[in-house]
Design an enzyme around this catalytic site. Structure first.
Site, mmCIF file in Angstrom:
data_model
loop_
_atom_site.group_PDB
_atom_site.id
_atom_site.type_symbol
_atom_site.label_atom_id
_atom_site.label_comp_id
_atom_site.label_asym_id
_atom_site.label_seq_id
_atom_site.Cartn_x
_atom_site.Cartn_y
_atom_site.Cartn_z
ATOM 1 N N GLY A 246 -14.047 1.429 65.913
ATOM 2 C CA GLY A 246 -13.746 1.479 64.486
ATOM 3 C C GLY A 246 -14.895 1.269 63.544
ATOM 4 N N TYR A 326 -9.171 14.920 55.833
ATOM 5 C CA TYR A 326 -9.247 13.570 55.243
ATOM 6 C C TYR A 326 -10.028 13.560 53.923
ATOM 7 C CZ TYR A 326 -8.939 12.870 60.336
ATOM 8 O OH TYR A 326 -8.622 12.962 61.664
ATOM 9 N N CYS A 354 -8.815 31.548 55.711
ATOM 10 C CA CYS A 354 -7.957 31.923 54.581
ATOM 11 C C CYS A 354 -7.041 30.787 54.155
ATOM 12 C CB CYS A 354 -7.153 33.163 54.956
ATOM 13 S SG CYS A 354 -8.251 34.512 55.333
HETATM 14 N N1 LLP Z 1 -10.058 3.086 70.444
HETATM 15 C C1 LLP Z 1 -8.884 3.609 70.048
HETATM 16 C C2 LLP Z 1 -7.664 3.142 70.686
HETATM 17 C C3 LLP Z 1 -8.845 4.604 69.060
HETATM 18 O O1 LLP Z 1 -7.687 5.111 68.681
HETATM 19 C C4 LLP Z 1 -10.054 5.047 68.466
HETATM 20 C C5 LLP Z 1 -10.058 6.082 67.435
HETATM 21 C C6 LLP Z 1 -11.258 4.481 68.920
HETATM 22 C C7 LLP Z 1 -11.220 3.490 69.895
HETATM 23 C C8 LLP Z 1 -12.596 4.881 68.373
HETATM 24 O O2 LLP Z 1 -12.712 4.582 67.025
HETATM 25 P P1 LLP Z 1 -14.121 4.823 66.280
HETATM 26 O O3 LLP Z 1 -15.118 3.825 66.821
HETATM 27 O O4 LLP Z 1 -14.529 6.213 66.539
HETATM 28 O O5 LLP Z 1 -13.799 4.574 64.858
HETATM 29 N N2 LLP Z 1 -10.443 11.895 63.424
HETATM 30 C C9 LLP Z 1 -10.679 10.762 62.574
HETATM 31 C C10 LLP Z 1 -10.867 9.484 63.351
HETATM 32 C C11 LLP Z 1 -9.691 9.166 64.262
HETATM 33 C C12 LLP Z 1 -9.901 7.902 65.068
HETATM 34 C C13 LLP Z 1 -8.854 7.751 66.104
HETATM 35 N N3 LLP Z 1 -8.987 6.629 66.977
HETATM 36 C C14 LLP Z 1 -11.874 11.055 61.682
HETATM 37 O O6 LLP Z 1 -12.443 12.144 61.772
HETATM 38 O O7 LLP Z 1 -12.254 10.250 60.847
#
Ligand code: LLP
Length: 426
Positions: A246, A326, A354
């Site tokens: 996150g 987003y 499109c």
């Molecule tokens: N662990 C779990 C259980 C998750 O659901 C996620 C991301 C992560 C780790 C990794 O999170 P990160 O470190 O990448 O923030 N498509 C969206 C982001 C969706 C994130 C989903 N879960 C975007 O483009 O901002």
């Protein structure tokens, strides 16, 4: 207007325009065509090093959340650096195998694991299932018993903490579909402990993505540690504490904490409760790859208008969906910043798809002509991995740069690839 390169230290302007490590991006675009994703290996390894520094001297496991970018060549970089993987599907499990990852370091997250996916992951010997509901616990137990195995599990806690990010990427609030409510967690562990097909190994939480403040992390950790103490007081031993992913990156003006600085604070809290002997696990995705990648695109047409000027490029929402999904900001910079400032105009940078939602950037001051190329910055995470074939557009090629070497890690999709598996009805 001055174009800067927010958060992307491995990309800089040199004699031949925008460079990545030792290579000119315009030469890569010339050779491989556009749209083209280009990644810096040193940037990925550098981002990982910040986490490794934060965990120095600790029992810790970093599981790269491959949903951020699951291309095999990228996975291989992390597998070789000792990372495990956070996966969310049988497809991602197959990618771990194809990239030479260590199955014992795989954790399987997600609210909707199927029985088949559970069986494959059990047979592969993954390290942990992050279980997300009480119903899933019973299904996983039944699947494991039928295979004569015990599934290693942790329960994903929903701590009900607001990560202060875009609502689509908040996951740790009561209204989200993820995890088991904080209040139900202890009872769920006690139930899981009675099941013969499960082996409790940890606890897990993940509150959202693109988090740029420390406070939500610190709050969520407090709530997690309360639970760890309650669960262990009830006689259930946890080997690891998984704090999810996150951590945000800089796309524009954000100033997220550095991984090592954040972890120094989190570790203080863990140690203060005497829980520092647990293995610490994390699941970072975006912060390892986001600023390691760019998407190169060519300007097709300039279309001046009464209300808006459009800069139409050959990359679209199917290649890079984050702005459409987003309203995400990605910096857009020219590969050759040679013009004078008075030639700049303000454009919406849009793709050929499109839909009016097909935009890459809005109200950008650019000095461009058709045929020139732009780089969409901070495009290493959740861009290629979310790309689609909408409008029957093949997905872009991908290049991994390592010093002055450019390695094609994904060929551009051919039109014939797009029809594969389809047939006429009669
Ligand atoms: N662990 C779990 C259980 C998750 O659901 C996620 C991301 C992560 C780790 C990794 O999170 P990160 O470190 O990448 O923030 N498509 C969206 C982001 C969706 C994130 C989903 N879960 C975007 O483009 O901002």
């Amino acid at each position: 207007m001055k174009n800067t390169l927010p958060g992307a230290p491995y990309f800089h302007y040199g004699d031949t325009g925008l460079m990545v490590e030792g290579l000119a991006l315009s030469a890569l675009a010339q050779e491989h065509g556009t749209p083209l994703y280009v990644y810096s290996k040193a940037s990925m390894v550098g981002a990982l090093a910040a986490y490794q520094a934060g965990f120095a001297g600790r029992k810790a496991q970093i599981c790269y959340a491959m949903k951020a970018n699951s291309s095999l060549g990228v996975l291989q970089v992390f597998a070789r650096a000792g990372c495990g993987f956070d996966i969310v599907s049988g497809g991602e499990l197959a990618r771990v195998r194809a990239a030479g990852g260590d199955m014992a370091k795989v954790i399987f997250s997600g609210v909707g694991k199927t029985r088949d996916e559970m069986r494959d992951a059990l047979a592969a010997g993954i390290g942990c299932f992050n279980v997300e509901s009480e119903a899933e616990i019973d299904v996983l137990n039944a699947v494991a018993v039928a295979m004569g195995l015990r599934a290693p599990i942790s329960i994903r806690v929903n701590p009900n903490v607001d990560p202060k990010t875009h609502p689509y990427i908040s996951t740790g609030l009561k209204g989200n579909k993820f995890g088991i409510a904080h209040e139900r967690t202890l009872a769920t562990y006690q139930h899981a402990a009675t099941l013969p097909g499960l082996r409790i190994v940890g606890i897990d939480c993940h509150i959202g993505s693109q988090i740029t403040e420390e406070a939500p992390y610190l709050d969520a950790l407090d709530r997690m540690l309360d639970l760890v103490q309650a669960i262990e007081a009830a006689g259930i031993r946890l080997e690891h504490i998984d704090f999810g992913g996150g951590l945000g990156i800089q796309y524009q003006n954000e100033a997220p904490p550095a991984a090592d600085a954040l972890w120094a604070k989190l570790l203080q809290k863990i140690d203060a409760r005497g829980l520092g002997e647990h293995t610490l696990m994390i699941e970072p995705g975006r912060s390892l790859v986001g600023n390691a990648g760019v998407c190169l695109t060519e300007v097709l047409y300039l279309k001046p208008g009464e209300q808006k000027n459009f800069c139409i490029v050959d990359a679209a929402m199917n290649d890079l969906p984050r702005p459409a999904m987003y309203q995400a900001y990605h910096a857009i910079v020219p590969l050759e910043p040679t013009k004078t400032a008075d030639e700049a105009a303000v454009y919406d940078v849009v793709g050929p798809v499109c839909e009016s939602g097909d935009w890459i950037g809005r109200d950008r001051a650019l000095m461009v002509q058709p045929g020139e190329r732009l780089a969409v910055m901070s495009a290493g995470a959740y861009c290629m991995s979310m790309a689609s074939n909408y409008n029957t557009r093949g997905r872009a090629a991908e290049i991994l740069v390592d010093g002055d070497r450019a390695i094609v890690i994904r060929q551009r999709e051919a039109i014939s690839d797009l029809f594969r598996g389809e047939q006429l009805a009669d």
